[in-house]
Design a protein around this motif. Structure first.
Motif, PDB file in Angstrom:
ATOM      1  N   ALA B  98       0.558  -1.384   0.174  1.00  0.00           N
ATOM      2  CA  ALA B  98       0.104  -0.191  -0.168  1.00  0.00           C
ATOM      3  C   ALA B  98       0.846   1.593  -0.161  1.00  0.00           C
ATOM      4  O   ALA B  98       0.477   2.243  -0.573  1.00  0.00           O
ATOM      5  N   ARG B  99       1.914   1.005   0.723  1.00  0.00           N
ATOM      6  CA  ARG B  99       2.750   2.328   0.799  1.00  0.00           C
ATOM      7  C   ARG B  99       3.606   2.434  -0.420  1.00  0.00           C
ATOM      8  O   ARG B  99       3.598   3.933  -1.003  1.00  0.00           O
ATOM      9  N   ARG B 101       2.753   1.796  -3.317  1.00  0.00           N
ATOM     10  CA  ARG B 101       1.203   2.822  -4.516  1.00  0.00           C
ATOM     11  C   ARG B 101       1.395   3.847  -4.140  1.00  0.00           C
ATOM     12  O   ARG B 101       0.718   5.116  -4.679  1.00  0.00           O
ATOM     13  N   ARG B 102       1.080   4.360  -2.742  1.00  0.00           N
ATOM     14  CA  ARG B 102       1.085   5.800  -2.924  1.00  0.00           C
ATOM     15  C   ARG B 102       2.242   6.293  -2.691  1.00  0.00           C
ATOM     16  O   ARG B 102       1.629   7.807  -2.626  1.00  0.00           O
ATOM     17  N   GLU B 122      -8.529  18.475  -3.774  1.00  0.00           N
ATOM     18  CA  GLU B 122      -8.462  17.489  -2.418  1.00  0.00           C
ATOM     19  C   GLU B 122      -7.989  15.779  -3.462  1.00  0.00           C
ATOM     20  O   GLU B 122      -7.454  14.759  -3.082  1.00  0.00           O
ATOM     21  N   LEU B 126      -5.039  13.569  -3.167  1.00  0.00           N
ATOM     22  CA  LEU B 126      -5.434  12.240  -2.182  1.00  0.00           C
ATOM     23  C   LEU B 126      -3.717  11.309  -1.764  1.00  0.00           C
ATOM     24  O   LEU B 126      -3.633  11.109  -0.253  1.00  0.00           O
ATOM     25  N   PRO B 127      -3.268  11.045  -2.467  1.00  0.00           N
ATOM     26  CA  PRO B 127      -2.032   9.604  -2.344  1.00  0.00           C
ATOM     27  C   PRO B 127      -1.044  10.889  -0.990  1.00  0.00           C
ATOM     28  O   PRO B 127      -0.761  10.034  -0.317  1.00  0.00           O
ATOM     29  N   LEU B 129      -2.113  13.219   0.769  1.00  0.00           N
ATOM     30  CA  LEU B 129      -2.532  12.928   2.562  1.00  0.00           C
ATOM     31  C   LEU B 129      -2.199  11.622   3.680  1.00  0.00           C
ATOM     32  O   LEU B 129      -2.738  11.267   4.276  1.00  0.00           O
ATOM     33  N   LEU B 130      -2.764  10.708   2.367  1.00  0.00           N
ATOM     34  CA  LEU B 130      -3.155   9.405   2.404  1.00  0.00           C
ATOM     35  C   LEU B 130      -1.687   9.443   3.284  1.00  0.00           C
ATOM     36  O   LEU B 130      -1.635   8.426   4.403  1.00  0.00           O
ATOM     37  N   GLU B 135      -1.278  18.701   5.120  1.00  0.00           N
ATOM     38  CA  GLU B 135      -2.449  19.216   4.205  1.00  0.00           C
ATOM     39  C   GLU B 135      -2.119  20.189   3.680  1.00  0.00           C
ATOM     40  O   GLU B 135      -2.285  20.917   2.042  1.00  0.00           O
ATOM     41  N   ARG B 139      -2.024  20.400  -0.769  1.00  0.00           N
ATOM     42  CA  ARG B 139      -2.576  20.766  -1.567  1.00  0.00           C
ATOM     43  C   ARG B 139      -2.170  21.807  -2.469  1.00  0.00           C
ATOM     44  O   ARG B 139      -2.169  21.797  -3.556  1.00  0.00           O
ATOM     45  N   ARG B 174      -3.405  13.452  -9.534  1.00  0.00           N
ATOM     46  CA  ARG B 174      -3.807  12.364  -8.726  1.00  0.00           C
ATOM     47  C   ARG B 174      -2.256  11.105  -9.147  1.00  0.00           C
ATOM     48  O   ARG B 174      -1.222  10.689  -7.605  1.00  0.00           O
TER      49      ARG B 174
END
Lengths: 850, 242
Positions: B98-99, B101-102, B122, B126-127, B129-130, B135, B139, B174
């Protein structure tokens, strides 16, 4: 097509089971309360019937009893078949001093004019009897009922100590009566002795307490009752035995009302959950429905199919609910009767709580609630164009700001009207109207209010709770239809919790204040538990008061006497006490008049009445009340209106000297003793106990003990509501669980996507749990508002409209916090399994779905 | 945030089979592939040829039935396993994947898969922020990427307010947000009209030049495949000879 529903239910077993449980729990709460309420009247009727035997009419006397000469007078009237004299007293008895007391109805019957069947043989009446020579040598032979005797392993020849006004007296059990030979009031705890013996034991001279009147066949009961009443005048009050049941039913009206309102709430919660369930299921099945429409199913058939499904769900759930409801009613019956029996009057629980009407209500309530809930979603699903159904995004678009504002305005306006009306509407039963309006306000305004509160909080959620928190918040913001129903259900559940807290706290606070100011005596002498001793306890001879007064350290002794007397179709409490008691024995809380009126009251110039009586009877200071006395009706001026909560239908407070003059009654139910500071409380208590000695099985309690006894009964009383609350919260939690589970299934693509872009499983878990907690928190917050409004309405109904006094609305911020935390925690817990489901979502299975 | 250096990947004797009832169906059959760094690869083939499973294996969304999927060591988190120039994704646990992938791999899906409740910025952030990026930083990065894909003026809009091409560009932003060295695109023009499709392909070309990354694009579209530097043909889970 009907098989589609069955297959759908079979395919989604867990969800179907949840929906069924929701309906079943909601219906069961409703049915159990309905059964309990219905049985109240039946139980009182049964008790009254049992006490009256097979009498068509009952003559009750003033407090001093009835003159035996009335028997011949009544029997001389055409249409009257028999007039049966009866001494009927409540008393306690025990096998020995060490054993706990049993409460009895003690009946004194005339062997020449026995109650029940006229032609009865000894064998038909008695199961076992003492030997003739023993019977002849016994001064006070006592017969007990067979079921009770068996339960307590009592045999003929055993001796029991009965508490009589002159003290405890050991009486032999001379016979065991057959179960069906005498009335079975008080759970068969009935003792019987010859009339003269009972009169002597209870010091009633040659007077009797009741006359049971049996009429000839085919008589006009009403007309004969009027004739007989005219004949006996003020000497007796004649009534239909069932009238007594109706009087008690009126007394219990407030309790039953509270239970009924709460059971309605439970049904509403279930209805909202069914709505949520069906609505979410339809969202999930939009493709299936669109395909059916594509292959030619008419919109009307889709609607019918969905309504049938709802009816099936409601029908099965309702049936389960009826079974569960009767089980709950059965288990609550004992608690209910014990509480009521301690507080008001000992009555017999109706053995079987099953009543066809309750079953029918329950069986109809489930499908009806389900059909009502399904109507909107089914109509929308049927109206959706087939292609729209195939293309529709799973997450519904957020409602427009204008639509949201409109709903908020409507909701808040209705709530404002409801709150204003609590004080503004004064016609009877306005509480019901406000109750309905408050629920409407919650339904219309609840969810929009939450959305309003959450508006512009997206960045805050993201910053503080991360992406999971933000997405949880966003979903709640968007999933208005489904979340709205669940939120309302949670609000109703926790609203019930909060409103009960407010009710308990408000009553407690009122009682505490009243107790602190009014009841300041140090010691109380009573036959049994505090509340029961007043109306159902043992009588003491008033001469004991002088013995207590002589004890060193005692400054004042009240001989308290409580009696219920008829007044304008009510039975109000006549409470006799010493009006000349010093200030430190307690002070009245005046509503009309003031301490200056006490002197006239002490001289016997009039009476004080309770606030409740003044309101219910529409009387004020300066008016007069006509009280029935052995000497005829006496008109007594009302000198003051004071706070007194001893009896729900109102209290007349009368000076004991005046009471003795009017009623020729020199007995007391309790003694309240005030001490001077010359001796310690313990030593005076010991002296009082020494005076009672073996003569009386009485308790000497301190003020703290009495107070805690009152509050313990008070809490038992409210524990009935706790059972309902638990069910309501359980149903709400189930609803949250269900909503979140379906929500997770509907959002598999979103969840899979989050996994695809690298969201750890814990983020997904937290997201769903946070959603649950937010639903809980929002529901809890709304529940506090709703519960606050409902409790205000209920207080008004219970206190003002039912009992005639005002009770200030009080709450604790700690409980508000506890409700919020509890609601959030419930939501969080309800989200546990759905969050696991989300966490285990396989990325590829959902990414590939498109 | 500077983009990571290009990532190389290697498939060794990879097989991917699925159970369909009692039957085992092979999507990929003993596949070998060395993915050259810094190149734009297109994988073509008919439906059911195994293109998407191939992409899912490279992105760590799926695990092979047999064989190894290897990614260059330097791009894999330190705690992922023993030191080796290449590491088998199979050796990584679920959270490490998962890490990955982000942080290292960007996905662009045919159906965009944007979250409807988040606006363009947003969604793009997303990736990050995850991954716990602040933030404001996330952004800022997302807004910059939206500018890059030509959507600076639409950054506050929600997916339902965007056209298909715009949505795909948000999805691309994204995918680029963490600065991946490998961009995996599954039919990125499949749901777009011709003009929008060309815009997206143009964007990919620009990104190749600006960000020095490896792109693996699965497509049916011959026109799209022509833009790639290397085109690989897959049929019935096997490479077709060039």
């Amino acid at each position: 097509m009907r098989w589609l529903a069955v297959r759908h239910f079979a395919r989604h077993k867990l969800r179907t089971a949840l929906a069924l449980m929701s309906v079943a729990l909601g219906v069961s709460t409703f049915v159990s309360m309905s059964a309990l309420n219905r049985n109240t009247l039946a139980a009182y009727a049964e008790t009254a019937r049992a006490r009256a035997g097979d009498a068509d009419l009952v003559a009750r006397g003033t407090l001093a009893g009835l003159d035996a000469s009335l028997l011949d007078q009544l029997e001389s009237v055409d249409g009257v078949r028999r007039a049966v004299p009866l001494v009927l007293r409540f008393c306690t008895a025990r096998r020995s001093s060490e054993e706990p007391a049993e409460r009895f109805v003690f009946l004194g019957v005339d062997p020449q004019r026995p109650p029940g069947a006229e032609q009865v043989t000894l064998e038909q009446l008695v199961e076992e009897i003492a030997a003739p020579w023993e019977l002849l040598s016994t001064k006070h032979p006592v017969f007990v009922n067979a079921p009770w005797a068996r339960r307590h392993q009592v045999k003929v020849g055993d001796s029991w100590e009965f508490d009589a006004p002159a003290g405890a007296i050991a009486l032999p059990i001379s016979g065991i009566l057959r179960a069906d030979s005498i009335p079975v009031a008080m759970g068969s705890a009935v003792a019987m002795s010859p009339l003269a013996s009972a009169q002597e034991l209870f010091g009633s001279g040659d007077r009797i307490d009741r006359i049971l009147i049996r009429l000839e066949e085919n008589q006009d009961k009403e007309a004969l009752l009027a004739r007989l009443q005219a004949l006996v005048g003020d000497q007796a009050h004649l009534s239909d035995p069932l009238q007594e049941a109706r009087e008690f039913d009126a007394v219990l009206g407030s309790v039953r009302l509270a239970l009924r309102l709460l059971s309605l709430l439970s049904l509403l919660i279930a209805a909202f959950l069914v709505h949520s369930t069906i609505s979410m299921a339809l969202t999930e099945r939009r493709r299936e429905l669109a395909i059916l429409r594509c292959v030619g199913m008419p919109a009307r058939s889709v609607r019918t199919m969905l309504l049938r499904e709802a009816l099936l769900l409601g029908g099965v759930g309702g049936s389960l609910g009826v079974v569960l409801g009767f089980a709950v009613a059965g288990s609550m019956t004992d608690l209910f009767w014990n509480t009521i029996g301690t507080t008001f009057d000992r009555i017999d629980a109706v053995a079987s709580p099953l009543h066809p009407a309750d079953a029918i209500i329950g069986l109809l309530a489930g499908p009806l609630a389900a059909a009502m809930a399904a109507l909107g979603p089914a109509r929308r699903a049927a109206q959706r164009a087939p292609l729209q159904g195939l293309r529709l995004e799973r997450t519904p678009p957020a409602p427009s700001r204008a639509a949201r504002d409109r709903r908020v305005s409507v909701g808040l306006a209705i709530l404002a009207i409801a709150l204003v009306n609590i004080e503004a509407l004064h016609f009877p039963r306005s509480g019901y109207l406000v109750f309905v309006i408050s629920i409407a306000a919650l339904v219309f305004g609840g969810y929009p209010w939450m959305r309003l509160a959450m508006s512009r909080t997206g960045p805050w959620f993201l910053r503080v709770m991360g992406p999971g928190g933000r997405l949880a918040r966003d979903h709640l913001d968007r999933a208005h239809g489904n979340t709205s129903s669940t939120l309302v259900a949670v609000s109703l559940g926790f609203g019930m919790v909060f409103s009960t807290h407010v009710l308990v706290r408000s009553f407690e606070s009122l009682l505490e204040h009243w107790f602190d100011r009014t009841i300041q005596e140090d010691l109380f002498v009573m036959g049994e538990g505090f509340l029961a001793s007043g109306l159902q306890g043992t009588d003491f001879d008033l001469s004991l008061r002088d013995e207590f007064r002589a004890v060193d350290g005692v400054s004042h002794v009240h001989g308290l006497r409580f009696n219920r007397i008829p007044y304008r179709n009510e039975r109000v409490l006549l409470f006799s006490l010493d009006a000349a008691a010093p200030e430190d024995s307690g002070q009245f809380l005046y509503v009309e008049g003031g301490p200056a009126d006490k002197a006239a009251w002490a001289k016997g110039d009039g009476i004080f009445v309770s606030e409740g009586l003044a309101f219910l009877q529409g009387v004020h200071r300066g008016d007069s009340m006509e009280l029935p006395t052995p000497g005829g009706i006496r008109e007594l001026p009302i000198l003051a209106v004071v706070q007194d909560y001893t009896w729900p239908r109102g209290v007349v407070l009368i000076d004991d000297d005046l009471y003795q003059d009017l009623y020729d009654d020199f007995r007391a139910h309790e003694f309240a003793i005030t001490l001077n500071s010359s001796r310690s409380l313990d030593s005076v208590q010991a002296d009082i106990e020494r005076i009672l000695g073996d003569r009386y099985h009485a308790f000497v309690l301190t003020q703290e003990q009495v107070q805690s006894s009152v509050f313990s009964v008070f809490h038992d009383y409210w524990s009935l509501l706790l059972a309902q609350e638990t069910l309501a919260v359980l149903v709400a939690a189930l609803g949250t669980f269900h909503t979140l589970l379906i929500s997770v299934l509907l959002r598999r693509r979103e969840i899979g996507l989050l996994r695809a872009v690298g969201a750890p499983r814990q983020v997904l878990r937290r997201m769903i749990q946070l959603e649950g907690a937010l639903i809980g928190l929002g529901g809890g917050a709304l529940g506090v508002l709703f519960g606050g409004a409902i409790s205000a309405v209920t207080l008004r109904v219970l206190c003002l409209e039912e009992q005639g006094y005002r009770c200030p609305w009080e709450f604790s911020w700690w409980v508000v916090a506890a409700v919020l935390v509890g609601a959030a925690a419930t939501g969080w817990l309800a989200a546990w399994l759905p969050s696991r489901t989300a966490e285990q979502t396989e990325v590829l299975s959902v990414i590939g779905e498109e | 945030m500077s983009p990571s250096p290009p990532l190389s990947a290697e498939l060794r004797q990879v097989e991917r089979c699925y159970q369909r009832g009692q039957e085992e169906v092979a999507a990929l059959r003993t596949l070998d592939w060395k993915v050259a760094q810094g190149r734009w690869h297109a994988v073509r083939g008919p439906s059911g040829s195994g293109k998407s499973p191939l992409l899912h294996l490279l992105g760590g969304l799926d695990r092979p039935t047999r064989g190894q999927v290897l990614l260059a060591r330097r791009h894999i988190p330190e705690d992922a396993g023993p030191r080796d120039p290449l590491i088998d994704l199979h050796a990584m646990d679920d959270e490490a994947l998962a890490r990955l992938r982000r942080t290292e791999v960007g996905f662009v899906f045919q159906s965009f898969h944007l979250l409807p409740t988040l606006n363009a910025t947003e969604n793009a952030a997303l990736p990050l922020l995850l991954d716990g990026v602040r933030e404001s930083d996330a952004r800022q990065r997302a807004e910059h990427l939206l500018e890059t894909v030509g959507l600076g003026h639409r950054r506050g809009h929600f997916p339902e307010e965007l056209s298909g091409g715009e949505r795909q560009r948000v999805a691309t932003a994204r995918a680029l947000a963490p600065g991946p060295s490998l961009l995996l695109a599954d039919e990125p023009t499949g749901n777009l009209d011709r003009v929008q499709g060309l815009e997206v392909l143009e964007l990919f070309s620009r990104l190749m030049a600006d960000h020095d990354m490896t792109i693996v694009m699965v497509t049916h579209d011959a026109l799209a495949a022509e833009r790639a530097e290397q085109v690989h043909e897959l049929d019935d889970g096997r490479w077709l000879p060039r």
